[in-house]
Scaffold this motif. Structure first.
Motif, mmCIF file in Angstrom:
data_model
loop_
_atom_site.group_PDB
_atom_site.id
_atom_site.type_symbol
_atom_site.label_atom_id
_atom_site.label_comp_id
_atom_site.label_asym_id
_atom_site.label_seq_id
_atom_site.Cartn_x
_atom_site.Cartn_y
_atom_site.Cartn_z
ATOM 1 N N LYS A 1 43.113 40.575 32.435
ATOM 2 C CA LYS A 1 42.669 39.208 32.170
ATOM 3 C C LYS A 1 42.528 38.514 33.515
ATOM 4 O O LYS A 1 43.511 38.267 34.208
ATOM 5 C CB LYS A 1 43.662 38.490 31.273
ATOM 6 N N ILE A 2 41.315 38.233 33.889
ATOM 7 C CA ILE A 2 41.002 37.630 35.184
ATOM 8 C C ILE A 2 41.331 36.137 35.144
ATOM 9 O O ILE A 2 41.019 35.456 34.164
ATOM 10 C CB ILE A 2 39.505 37.822 35.519
ATOM 11 N N CYS A 3 41.951 35.618 36.219
ATOM 12 C CA CYS A 3 42.255 34.194 36.306
ATOM 13 C C CYS A 3 40.961 33.390 36.198
ATOM 14 O O CYS A 3 39.968 33.703 36.838
ATOM 15 C CB CYS A 3 42.931 33.866 37.631
ATOM 16 N N GLY B 1 41.896 34.428 30.173
ATOM 17 C CA GLY B 1 42.817 34.686 31.270
ATOM 18 C C GLY B 1 43.678 33.491 31.613
ATOM 19 O O GLY B 1 43.504 32.396 31.079
ATOM 20 N N PRO B 2 44.623 33.699 32.523
ATOM 21 C CA PRO B 2 45.489 32.597 32.959
ATOM 22 C C PRO B 2 44.698 31.564 33.772
ATOM 23 O O PRO B 2 43.633 31.877 34.303
ATOM 24 C CB PRO B 2 46.541 33.292 33.819
ATOM 25 N N PRO B 3 45.214 30.341 33.869
ATOM 26 C CA PRO B 3 44.495 29.306 34.617
ATOM 27 C C PRO B 3 44.559 29.549 36.126
ATOM 28 O O PRO B 3 45.455 30.209 36.626
ATOM 29 C CB PRO B 3 45.248 28.020 34.247
ATOM 30 N N VAL B 4 43.603 28.986 36.836
ATOM 31 C CA VAL B 4 43.571 29.064 38.295
ATOM 32 C C VAL B 4 44.399 27.909 38.838
ATOM 33 O O VAL B 4 44.170 26.756 38.497
ATOM 34 C CB VAL B 4 42.117 28.962 38.815
ATOM 35 N N THR B 5 45.393 28.226 39.676
ATOM 36 C CA THR B 5 46.239 27.186 40.261
ATOM 37 C C THR B 5 46.186 27.174 41.781
ATOM 38 O O THR B 5 46.586 26.212 42.403
ATOM 39 C CB THR B 5 47.706 27.369 39.821
ATOM 40 N N ARG C 1 46.044 39.865 47.470
ATOM 41 C CA ARG C 1 45.175 41.035 47.581
ATOM 42 C C ARG C 1 44.353 41.175 46.297
ATOM 43 O O ARG C 1 44.784 40.728 45.237
ATOM 44 C CB ARG C 1 46.021 42.275 47.822
ATOM 45 N N PRO C 2 43.173 41.779 46.370
ATOM 46 C CA PRO C 2 42.334 41.929 45.179
ATOM 47 C C PRO C 2 43.092 42.603 44.032
ATOM 48 O O PRO C 2 43.724 43.635 44.201
ATOM 49 C CB PRO C 2 41.184 42.814 45.658
ATOM 50 N N ASP D 1 40.501 38.143 42.168
ATOM 51 C CA ASP D 1 39.813 39.061 41.251
ATOM 52 C C ASP D 1 39.984 40.497 41.726
ATOM 53 O O ASP D 1 40.034 40.756 42.927
ATOM 54 C CB ASP D 1 38.317 38.729 41.192
ATOM 55 N N PRO D 2 40.047 41.452 40.797
ATOM 56 C CA PRO D 2 40.171 42.860 41.199
ATOM 57 C C PRO D 2 38.878 43.383 41.830
ATOM 58 O O PRO D 2 37.804 42.844 41.593
ATOM 59 C CB PRO D 2 40.461 43.583 39.885
ATOM 60 N N ASP D 3 39.017 44.398 42.647
ATOM 61 C CA ASP D 3 37.877 45.073 43.262
ATOM 62 C C ASP D 3 38.013 46.557 42.961
ATOM 63 O O ASP D 3 38.798 47.257 43.595
ATOM 64 C CB ASP D 3 37.859 44.838 44.768
ATOM 65 N N PRO D 4 37.251 47.065 41.982
ATOM 66 C CA PRO D 4 37.398 48.480 41.627
ATOM 67 C C PRO D 4 36.963 49.435 42.731
ATOM 68 O O PRO D 4 37.348 50.595 42.728
ATOM 69 C CB PRO D 4 36.509 48.627 40.384
#
Length: 155
Positions: free
Chosen positions: A19-21, A26-30, A86-87, A93-96
């Motif tokens: 779940k991307i922020c 997804g969770p909220p961006v803080t 880190r991604p 956000d993740p970086d595959p």
């Protein structure tokens, strides 16, 4: 029947998608974030004196722990530090397709977007030492200096 059971077991054991922020579920961006050129977001946090008054601008690369500087030292030496998630961790956000080179270019882009100037310092703590070596290899022209603290790397 065996194939059906194997397919069910595979689906049951497979982890759910991340779940991307900031995404709808997804969770909220803080944290403050910058948008990288590939569309991903990189979360960061700033410490120390204001960037404009800083004598030393440092990007801190952490492994799985963090390190902080004594407040008196920060003020006395005019240190501005930025740390980032880190991604795939925290609010980044993740970086595959993450590699040492792509991570290094993310750091260079972070420095550009935060306007740290043509040269900045890097501190690599623990697993961050690997990325520090990447910075020394791929963007040495941007570094004013590099520090490795308890690095987990092959010297």
């Amino acid at each position: 029947m065996f194939i059906g059971f194997a397919a069910w077991a595979y689906q049951a054991l497979r982890p759910p998608p991340p779940k991307i922020c900031g995404s709808p579920d997804g969770p909220p961006v803080t944290a403050p974030r910058i948008k990288l050129r590939d569309g991903r977001n990189l979360a960061y946090q700033e410490f120390g004196v204001p960037k404009d008054a800083a004598k030393y601008k440092i990007i801190s690369i952490q492994g799985f722990a963090s390190c902080t500087l004594d407040e008196d030292v920060v003020e006395e030496f005019g240190i501005y530090t930025v740390s980032f998630d880190r991604p795939g961790y925290g609010e980044s956000d993740p970086d595959p397709n993450l590699t040492v080179k792509s991570m290094t270019l993310n750091i260079e882009e972070l420095a550009n977007k935060l306007e740290l100037g043509s040269k900045f310092y890097i501190i690599g703590y623990s697993l961050g030492g690997m990325i520090t070596w990447g910075c020394l290899k791929y963007i040495p022209h941007r570094l004013a200096g590099a520090v490795l603290l308890a690095p987990i790397v092959n010297y």
